[in-house]
Write a protein that holds these residues in place. Structure first.
Motif, mmCIF file in Angstrom:
data_model
loop_
_atom_site.group_PDB
_atom_site.id
_atom_site.type_symbol
_atom_site.label_atom_id
_atom_site.label_comp_id
_atom_site.label_asym_id
_atom_site.label_seq_id
_atom_site.Cartn_x
_atom_site.Cartn_y
_atom_site.Cartn_z
ATOM 1 N N MET A 1 10.298 17.979 -9.449
ATOM 2 C CA MET A 1 9.692 17.979 -8.133
ATOM 3 C C MET A 1 9.965 16.622 -7.487
ATOM 4 O O MET A 1 9.787 15.587 -8.111
ATOM 5 C CB MET A 1 8.193 18.243 -8.272
ATOM 6 N N THR A 2 10.381 16.628 -6.270
ATOM 7 C CA THR A 2 10.640 15.374 -5.564
ATOM 8 C C THR A 2 9.549 15.151 -4.516
ATOM 9 O O THR A 2 8.997 16.099 -3.949
ATOM 10 C CB THR A 2 12.020 15.393 -4.878
ATOM 11 N N TYR A 3 9.260 13.878 -4.314
ATOM 12 C CA TYR A 3 8.224 13.487 -3.362
ATOM 13 C C TYR A 3 8.824 12.526 -2.355
ATOM 14 O O TYR A 3 9.705 11.736 -2.677
ATOM 15 C CB TYR A 3 7.063 12.808 -4.085
ATOM 16 N N SER A 4 8.307 12.589 -1.166
ATOM 17 C CA SER A 4 8.722 11.662 -0.127
ATOM 18 C C SER A 4 7.847 10.418 -0.233
ATOM 19 O O SER A 4 6.640 10.470 0.021
ATOM 20 C CB SER A 4 8.549 12.321 1.243
ATOM 21 N N LEU A 5 8.449 9.310 -0.659
ATOM 22 C CA LEU A 5 7.703 8.077 -0.855
ATOM 23 C C LEU A 5 8.166 7.012 0.127
ATOM 24 O O LEU A 5 9.343 6.929 0.459
ATOM 25 C CB LEU A 5 7.903 7.543 -2.274
ATOM 26 N N LYS A 6 7.221 6.182 0.559
ATOM 27 C CA LYS A 6 7.536 5.035 1.405
ATOM 28 C C LYS A 6 6.937 3.813 0.735
ATOM 29 O O LYS A 6 5.735 3.774 0.467
ATOM 30 C CB LYS A 6 6.949 5.222 2.809
ATOM 31 N N TYR A 7 7.788 2.821 0.440
ATOM 32 C CA TYR A 7 7.335 1.607 -0.225
ATOM 33 C C TYR A 7 7.015 0.534 0.813
ATOM 34 O O TYR A 7 7.756 0.338 1.768
ATOM 35 C CB TYR A 7 8.403 1.089 -1.183
ATOM 36 N N ILE A 8 5.916 -0.145 0.590
ATOM 37 C CA ILE A 8 5.517 -1.264 1.444
ATOM 38 C C ILE A 8 5.719 -2.537 0.625
ATOM 39 O O ILE A 8 5.175 -2.659 -0.478
ATOM 40 C CB ILE A 8 4.027 -1.164 1.864
ATOM 41 N N ASN A 9 6.498 -3.453 1.165
ATOM 42 C CA ASN A 9 6.828 -4.688 0.452
ATOM 43 C C ASN A 9 6.030 -5.868 0.989
ATOM 44 O O ASN A 9 5.618 -5.884 2.157
ATOM 45 C CB ASN A 9 8.319 -4.989 0.591
ATOM 46 N N ASP A 10 5.865 -6.871 0.119
ATOM 47 C CA ASP A 10 5.227 -8.108 0.566
ATOM 48 C C ASP A 10 6.286 -9.027 1.175
ATOM 49 O O ASP A 10 7.446 -8.637 1.345
ATOM 50 C CB ASP A 10 4.468 -8.780 -0.586
ATOM 51 N N SER A 11 5.909 -10.257 1.479
ATOM 52 C CA SER A 11 6.839 -11.189 2.120
ATOM 53 C C SER A 11 8.003 -11.573 1.218
ATOM 54 O O SER A 11 9.023 -12.082 1.691
ATOM 55 C CB SER A 11 6.092 -12.447 2.567
ATOM 56 N N LYS A 12 7.872 -11.334 -0.098
ATOM 57 C CA LYS A 12 8.948 -11.640 -1.044
ATOM 58 C C LYS A 12 9.747 -10.388 -1.415
ATOM 59 O O LYS A 12 10.472 -10.369 -2.393
ATOM 60 C CB LYS A 12 8.373 -12.287 -2.294
ATOM 61 N N SER A 13 9.573 -9.345 -0.639
ATOM 62 C CA SER A 13 10.274 -8.064 -0.823
ATOM 63 C C SER A 13 9.909 -7.351 -2.131
ATOM 64 O O SER A 13 10.685 -6.543 -2.637
ATOM 65 C CB SER A 13 11.793 -8.250 -0.738
ATOM 66 N N LYS A 14 8.742 -7.641 -2.679
ATOM 67 C CA LYS A 14 8.271 -6.929 -3.869
ATOM 68 C C LYS A 14 7.451 -5.731 -3.420
ATOM 69 O O LYS A 14 6.639 -5.836 -2.494
ATOM 70 C CB LYS A 14 7.400 -7.849 -4.740
ATOM 71 N N HIS A 15 7.673 -4.591 -4.087
ATOM 72 C CA HIS A 15 6.893 -3.399 -3.768
ATOM 73 C C HIS A 15 5.416 -3.672 -4.066
ATOM 74 O O HIS A 15 5.065 -4.105 -5.159
ATOM 75 C CB HIS A 15 7.348 -2.199 -4.597
ATOM 76 N N ARG A 16 4.570 -3.414 -3.109
ATOM 77 C CA ARG A 16 3.129 -3.621 -3.281
ATOM 78 C C ARG A 16 2.322 -2.346 -3.073
ATOM 79 O O ARG A 16 1.279 -2.157 -3.662
ATOM 80 C CB ARG A 16 2.620 -4.703 -2.321
ATOM 81 N N LEU A 17 2.793 -1.463 -2.231
ATOM 82 C CA LEU A 17 2.091 -0.224 -1.922
ATOM 83 C C LEU A 17 3.089 0.921 -1.842
ATOM 84 O O LEU A 17 4.267 0.710 -1.581
ATOM 85 C CB LEU A 17 1.358 -0.326 -0.581
ATOM 86 N N VAL A 18 2.567 2.108 -2.057
ATOM 87 C CA VAL A 18 3.380 3.313 -1.909
ATOM 88 C C VAL A 18 2.594 4.289 -1.045
ATOM 89 O O VAL A 18 1.409 4.495 -1.251
ATOM 90 C CB VAL A 18 3.679 3.969 -3.274
ATOM 91 N N GLN A 19 3.274 4.863 -0.077
ATOM 92 C CA GLN A 19 2.679 5.901 0.744
ATOM 93 C C GLN A 19 3.371 7.217 0.411
ATOM 94 O O GLN A 19 4.579 7.255 0.193
ATOM 95 C CB GLN A 19 2.861 5.609 2.239
ATOM 96 N N MET A 20 2.571 8.278 0.383
ATOM 97 C CA MET A 20 3.129 9.609 0.154
ATOM 98 C C MET A 20 2.298 10.619 0.929
ATOM 99 O O MET A 20 1.168 10.324 1.345
ATOM 100 C CB MET A 20 3.175 9.949 -1.336
ATOM 101 N N LEU A 21 2.844 11.789 1.076
ATOM 102 C CA LEU A 21 2.111 12.843 1.759
ATOM 103 C C LEU A 21 0.885 13.231 0.942
ATOM 104 O O LEU A 21 0.946 13.274 -0.305
ATOM 105 C CB LEU A 21 3.002 14.073 1.950
ATOM 106 N N LEU A 22 -0.192 13.497 1.613
ATOM 107 C CA LEU A 22 -1.412 13.895 0.925
ATOM 108 C C LEU A 22 -1.208 15.179 0.137
ATOM 109 O O LEU A 22 -1.717 15.316 -0.977
ATOM 110 C CB LEU A 22 -2.558 14.067 1.935
ATOM 111 N N SER A 23 -0.438 16.094 0.659
ATOM 112 C CA SER A 23 -0.178 17.348 -0.060
ATOM 113 C C SER A 23 0.551 17.079 -1.380
ATOM 114 O O SER A 23 0.274 17.731 -2.392
ATOM 115 C CB SER A 23 0.626 18.316 0.804
ATOM 116 N N ASP A 24 1.469 16.099 -1.390
ATOM 117 C CA ASP A 24 2.146 15.722 -2.635
ATOM 118 C C ASP A 24 1.151 15.100 -3.616
ATOM 119 O O ASP A 24 1.181 15.386 -4.810
ATOM 120 C CB ASP A 24 3.289 14.739 -2.369
ATOM 121 N N TRP A 25 0.293 14.225 -3.098
ATOM 122 C CA TRP A 25 -0.705 13.597 -3.960
ATOM 123 C C TRP A 25 -1.630 14.640 -4.591
ATOM 124 O O TRP A 25 -1.954 14.560 -5.763
ATOM 125 C CB TRP A 25 -1.522 12.561 -3.195
#
Length: 72
Positions: A1-25
């Motif tokens: 199963m694949t999910y649509s993910l969006k990564y939120i990075n900090d100022s150093k380009s490190k992944h800090r948050l992930v957003q996904m569709l609520l239905s996927d969650w």
């Protein structure tokens, strides 16, 4: 199963948050709850089998149904 993910990075380009569709969650959450249930069930079955083995070895006395129900 694949999910649509969006990564939120900090100022150093490190992944800090992930957003996904609520239905996927919700799908992931459901699978996690099912896995937790199955793990608990497995643990309970193994524990019961261990108790039976101890009973057969004469090391444990089993409870009657009335005793088990009285504990609930």
């Amino acid at each position: 199963m694949t999910y649509s993910l969006k990564y939120i990075n900090d100022s150093k380009s490190k992944h800090r948050l992930v957003q996904m569709l609520l239905s996927d969650w919700k799908k992931i959450e459901k699978k996690l709850l099912e896995a937790e249930f199955l793990l608990k069930l497995r643990k309970d079955v193994v524990s019961s089998l261990d108790e039976i083995a101890l009973y057969k070895q004469g090391k444990k006395k089993l409870k009657t149904l009335q005793e088990v129900l009285a504990e609930m």
